[in-house]
Write a protein that holds these residues in place. Structure first.
Motif, short mmCIF file in Angstrom:
data_model
loop_
_atom_site.label_atom_id
_atom_site.label_comp_id
_atom_site.label_asym_id
_atom_site.label_seq_id
_atom_site.Cartn_x
_atom_site.Cartn_y
_atom_site.Cartn_z
N LYS A 262 -38.01 15.70 42.40
CA LYS A 262 -38.40 14.85 43.52
C LYS A 262 -38.39 15.58 44.85
O LYS A 262 -39.28 15.43 45.68
N THR A 263 -37.32 16.35 45.07
CA THR A 263 -37.08 16.92 46.40
C THR A 263 -37.45 18.38 46.54
O THR A 263 -37.58 18.88 47.66
N GLY A 264 -37.58 19.08 45.41
CA GLY A 264 -37.84 20.51 45.49
C GLY A 264 -36.59 21.35 45.70
O GLY A 264 -36.67 22.58 45.79
N GLU A 265 -35.44 20.69 45.78
CA GLU A 265 -34.18 21.43 45.93
C GLU A 265 -33.92 22.26 44.68
O GLU A 265 -34.06 21.78 43.56
N PRO A 266 -33.56 23.54 44.84
CA PRO A 266 -33.31 24.38 43.66
C PRO A 266 -32.22 23.78 42.76
O PRO A 266 -31.21 23.27 43.25
N LEU A 267 -32.44 23.84 41.47
CA LEU A 267 -31.52 23.26 40.51
C LEU A 267 -30.13 23.88 40.63
O LEU A 267 -29.12 23.18 40.48
N ALA A 268 -30.08 25.18 40.93
CA ALA A 268 -28.78 25.85 41.03
C ALA A 268 -27.93 25.24 42.14
O ALA A 268 -26.71 25.14 42.02
N ASN A 269 -28.56 24.81 43.22
CA ASN A 269 -27.82 24.19 44.32
C ASN A 269 -27.28 22.81 43.92
O ASN A 269 -26.17 22.43 44.31
N LEU A 270 -28.09 22.08 43.15
CA LEU A 270 -27.71 20.72 42.79
C LEU A 270 -26.62 20.67 41.71
O LEU A 270 -25.92 19.67 41.59
N THR A 271 -26.51 21.71 40.93
CA THR A 271 -25.54 21.72 39.83
C THR A 271 -24.28 22.50 40.16
O THR A 271 -23.40 22.64 39.31
N LYS A 272 -24.17 22.98 41.39
CA LYS A 272 -23.00 23.76 41.77
C LYS A 272 -21.82 22.81 42.04
O LYS A 272 -21.95 21.86 42.80
N ILE A 273 -20.70 23.08 41.42
CA ILE A 273 -19.49 22.29 41.63
C ILE A 273 -18.44 23.17 42.32
O ILE A 273 -17.97 24.14 41.73
N PRO A 274 -18.09 22.86 43.57
CA PRO A 274 -17.12 23.68 44.30
C PRO A 274 -15.75 23.68 43.61
O PRO A 274 -15.36 22.70 42.96
N PRO A 275 -15.00 24.77 43.74
CA PRO A 275 -13.67 24.86 43.09
C PRO A 275 -12.66 23.86 43.64
O PRO A 275 -11.64 23.61 43.00
N SER A 276 -12.94 23.27 44.79
CA SER A 276 -12.01 22.28 45.35
C SER A 276 -12.03 20.96 44.59
O SER A 276 -11.07 20.17 44.67
N CYS A 277 -13.09 20.69 43.86
CA CYS A 277 -13.23 19.37 43.22
C CYS A 277 -12.20 19.10 42.12
O CYS A 277 -11.63 18.01 42.07
N PRO A 278 -11.92 20.05 41.22
CA PRO A 278 -10.88 19.76 40.22
C PRO A 278 -9.52 19.46 40.84
O PRO A 278 -8.81 18.56 40.36
N ALA A 279 -9.15 20.18 41.90
CA ALA A 279 -7.85 19.94 42.54
C ALA A 279 -7.82 18.54 43.17
O ALA A 279 -6.81 17.83 43.08
N ASP A 280 -8.90 18.15 43.81
CA ASP A 280 -8.95 16.82 44.41
C ASP A 280 -8.94 15.73 43.34
O ASP A 280 -8.33 14.66 43.52
N ALA A 281 -9.61 15.99 42.23
CA ALA A 281 -9.61 15.02 41.13
C ALA A 281 -8.20 14.84 40.58
O ALA A 281 -7.76 13.71 40.29
N ALA A 282 -7.47 15.94 40.45
CA ALA A 282 -6.10 15.86 39.97
C ALA A 282 -5.22 15.11 40.96
O ALA A 282 -4.32 14.35 40.57
N ARG A 283 -5.48 15.28 42.23
CA ARG A 283 -4.72 14.57 43.28
C ARG A 283 -4.94 13.06 43.18
O ARG A 283 -3.99 12.27 43.29
N ILE A 284 -6.18 12.65 42.96
CA ILE A 284 -6.48 11.22 42.82
C ILE A 284 -5.87 10.68 41.54
O ILE A 284 -5.26 9.59 41.52
N ALA A 285 -6.00 11.43 40.45
CA ALA A 285 -5.47 10.98 39.16
C ALA A 285 -3.96 10.81 39.20
O ALA A 285 -3.41 9.93 38.50
N ALA A 286 -3.28 11.60 39.99
CA ALA A 286 -1.82 11.47 40.09
C ALA A 286 -1.41 10.14 40.71
O ALA A 286 -0.29 9.68 40.51
N ARG A 287 -2.32 9.51 41.45
CA ARG A 287 -2.03 8.21 42.05
C ARG A 287 -2.13 7.08 41.01
O ARG A 287 -1.42 6.08 41.10
N VAL A 288 -3.06 7.24 40.07
CA VAL A 288 -3.25 6.23 39.00
C VAL A 288 -3.35 7.00 37.68
O VAL A 288 -4.43 7.21 37.15
N PRO A 289 -2.22 7.43 37.13
CA PRO A 289 -2.26 8.35 35.98
C PRO A 289 -2.85 7.76 34.71
O PRO A 289 -3.48 8.47 33.93
#
Length: 587
Positions: A262-289
């Motif tokens: 739709k947008t022409g944005e390169p697929l590599a940009n759209l599928t990139k997951i920053p390394p900060s995301c797993p740590a933040d996910a673990a932080r949220i999960a610790a609130r509701v284990p």
């Protein structure tokens, strides 16, 4: 009660001694990885009388459920035609049949064991069969209803059928393995090792049956063995955030491909997951284990269940010892509908302010959580407004209805009942009401609990007389003949125990009245849309098919409601988290 007896390792002797029972190596739970992020299974089948009662209830619910399935299929048809066909095929397989009849025709053993679980994020259903050939016949009929041939494949000598979705790059795998049916949603490019484990050709290194985790959970929470479920949030969220789970990667990539087209944005940009995301996910999960659920009672007339939401200790400590001074929260309901809801705004504001401060001090770094940071940023302003009276003084509300009905064409329902607002300043709440409604200014409400009649010009629209009463802790209003005589007992009803947050109860007649009222609204909406269409006007956003589905759903709900004697729920906080108990009694 555990299905098995643990085998104790005698390290000194170097031998294993078996207990009084043994574990069935082919039980569905033997195929479930011990670290699965989610599971729902039974440890033993329910009794025959309870099964028949549940089947009768399921048959009543079936028309509404099928309407929902078809409605969901219609909504996703434009984006995912394969999924829509599967949903329509599933609904069609129940047509003209009962739940028990469907199970018999599909070869499913209603007295057998089952497990629904995640192989990573990929859902797998494994259930025992009474007739494997009948299950194969069901798959063939399902394929016919699907309208497109399933693929035939094999792995390690085990044959299976598959329906591939080009839109999501996934495949639905169906197999008959010995006397068990297996249904799984997997990536279309699934690895041989994952496929073998899904089919049960390879076992997990450690299974949920080996760990006895569900039996231990049932014992700790009071669940009965007929259905136990668990969602491991600390396992689930990091799996999603890491981008390493096969199914998540497949679905995420498919969505990114559509966005890139739709947008022409390169697929590599759209599928990139920053390394900060797993740590933040673990932080949220610790609130509701963890979340877990199970039946606590199940027989021919009763269906009681419990949901447990595990929470971080600072959350539980904020509320598990809190005694909310809400009259009615501490007693069993007597009205046809009764709701007591704790809303201790002082404590609630303090809790959420602490959460907002924590996020402000350490914002989430994952870009996908930017809206969450913004939401907590706005929360501070909302909490400031919530501190303003009368909302800031609120402690809770208690609503009791003795009558609720909608006459056809009437703009308002006919109501008879009482509403109580517990507050730190009842006189101030009354004063603000008198400022907003000048007609209320002439009413003098003593703080002795004695009812004062409200002027007729305030109650004309209701068509019923009304009164107000007050004491030092609450302000209450009653509507309907004779309801004034119930205000004193409502104002002086017992408050809740420490940690109790809600009680709700309704009887079958009230449930039927609600369903009829909603069905009447749907009929009125349908008539209005039909009239607009007849005049050539735009009929609205709800299509005729969806409107017909809604009408069918409410008609089925009305039939189901007629079999309900009463239902109730209770919510409290304990030292481990939030506990929600539900009780259903059938006629």
């Amino acid at each position: 009660m555990r299905l098995t007896t643990r085998v104790f390792a005698l390290a000194l002797a170097g031998a294993l001694l078996a207990g009084c029972g043994h574990k069935d190596k082919n039980a569905p739970l033997a195929f479930v990885p011990a670290d699965t992020p989610y599971v729902a299974a039974n440890l033993k089948p329910i009794s025959d009388d309870a099964r028949q009662a549940m089947l009768a209830q399921a048959d009543l619910q079936l028309p509404a459920q099928l309407a929902q399935i078809n409605d969901a299929a219609d909504r996703v048809a434009s984006q995912n035609p394969a999924a829509a066909r599967l949903l329509h095929a599933l609904a069609a397989s129940f047509k003209g049949n009962t739940v028990e009849g469907f199970a018999h025709d599909a070869g499913v053993d209603l007295k057998g064991r089952f497990a629904f679980y995640g192989l990573g994020l990929s859902p797998v259903l494994r259930l025992e069969l009474s007739d494997p050939k009948a299950f194969d016949g069901f798959v063939t009929r399902f394929e016919t209803a699907y309208g497109k041939p399933f693929g035939n494949a094999s792995m390690g000598g085990q044959s299976y059928r598959k329906a591939v979705s080009a839109e999501t790059h996934t495949e639905l795998v169906i197999a008959t393995v010995d006397k068990q049916g297996v249904i799984a949603l997997l990536p279309a490019d699934v690895s041989p090792s994952m496929l073998r484990e899904a089919l049960g050709l390879d076992r997990p290194p450690h299974s949920l049956q080996d760990s006895d985790a569900l039996a231990d959970l049932a014992k700790a929470k009071g669940y009965q063995p007929w259905l136990i479920g668990k969602l491991d949030v600390q396992r689930l969220l990091p799996l999603i955030a890491s981008g390493k789970d096969p199914l998540f990667t497949t679905l995420f990539t498919a969505g990114a491909e559509r966005e890139s087209a739709k947008t022409g944005e390169p697929l590599a940009n759209l599928t990139k997951i920053p390394p900060s995301c797993p740590a933040d996910a673990a932080r949220i999960a610790a609130r509701v284990p963890q979340l877990s659920f199970g039946y606590t009672r199940l027989d021919a007339r009763h269906q009681d269940s419990r949901l447990d939401v595990s929470l971080a200790s600072d959350i539980t400590q904020a509320f598990d010892g809190l005694k909310v001074e809400l009259p009615g929260l501490g007693e069993d309901a007597s009205a046809p509908f009764d709701l007591s809801l704790a809303l201790p705004m002082l404590e609630v504001r303090g809790f959420w302010q602490a959460q907002a401060d924590a996020v402000a001090a350490k914002p989430f770094a994952c870009p996908a959580l930017a809206d969450l940071n913004a939401g907590f940023g706005k929360l501070g302003l909302i909490l400031q407004k919530a501190a303003t009276p009368p909302l800031g003084d609120l402690i809770g509300l208690h609503l009791a209805l003795d009558e609720f009905s909608f006459a056809p064409g009437a703009p308002l329902p006919k109501i008879s009942g009482r509403l109580l607002l517990a507050t730190r300043n009842p006189a101030g709440l009354l004063g603000m009401g008198q400022m907003a409604l000048p007609a209320l200014g002439q009413v003098r409400v003593p703080n002795t609990g004695v009812p004062a009649p409200l002027p007729a010009n305030l109650t004309t629209a209701l068509g019923e007389p009304a009164w107000a009463a007050m004491n030092d802790h609450a302000l209450a209003v009653a509507v309907g003949a004779g309801e004034d005589g119930k205000l004193a007992s409502m104002l002086n009803a017992p408050v809740g125990d420490a940690g109790r947050l809600m009680r709700m109860h309704f009887n079958g007649d009230m449930y039927v009245a609600w369903i009829k009222a909603m069905a009447q609204k749907i009929d009125a909406m349908a008539d209005q849309q039909a009239a607009m269409a007849a005049q050539g006007a735009q009929p609205g956003t709800v299509t005729p098919d969806r409107m017909a589905g809604l009408k069918a759903r409410f008609a089925a709900l009305e039939v189901q409601a007629a079999h309900v004697d009463s239902a109730s729920a209770e919510v409290h906080m304990d030292s481990q988290g939030l506990v929600i108990s539900n009780h259903l009694t059938l006629k």
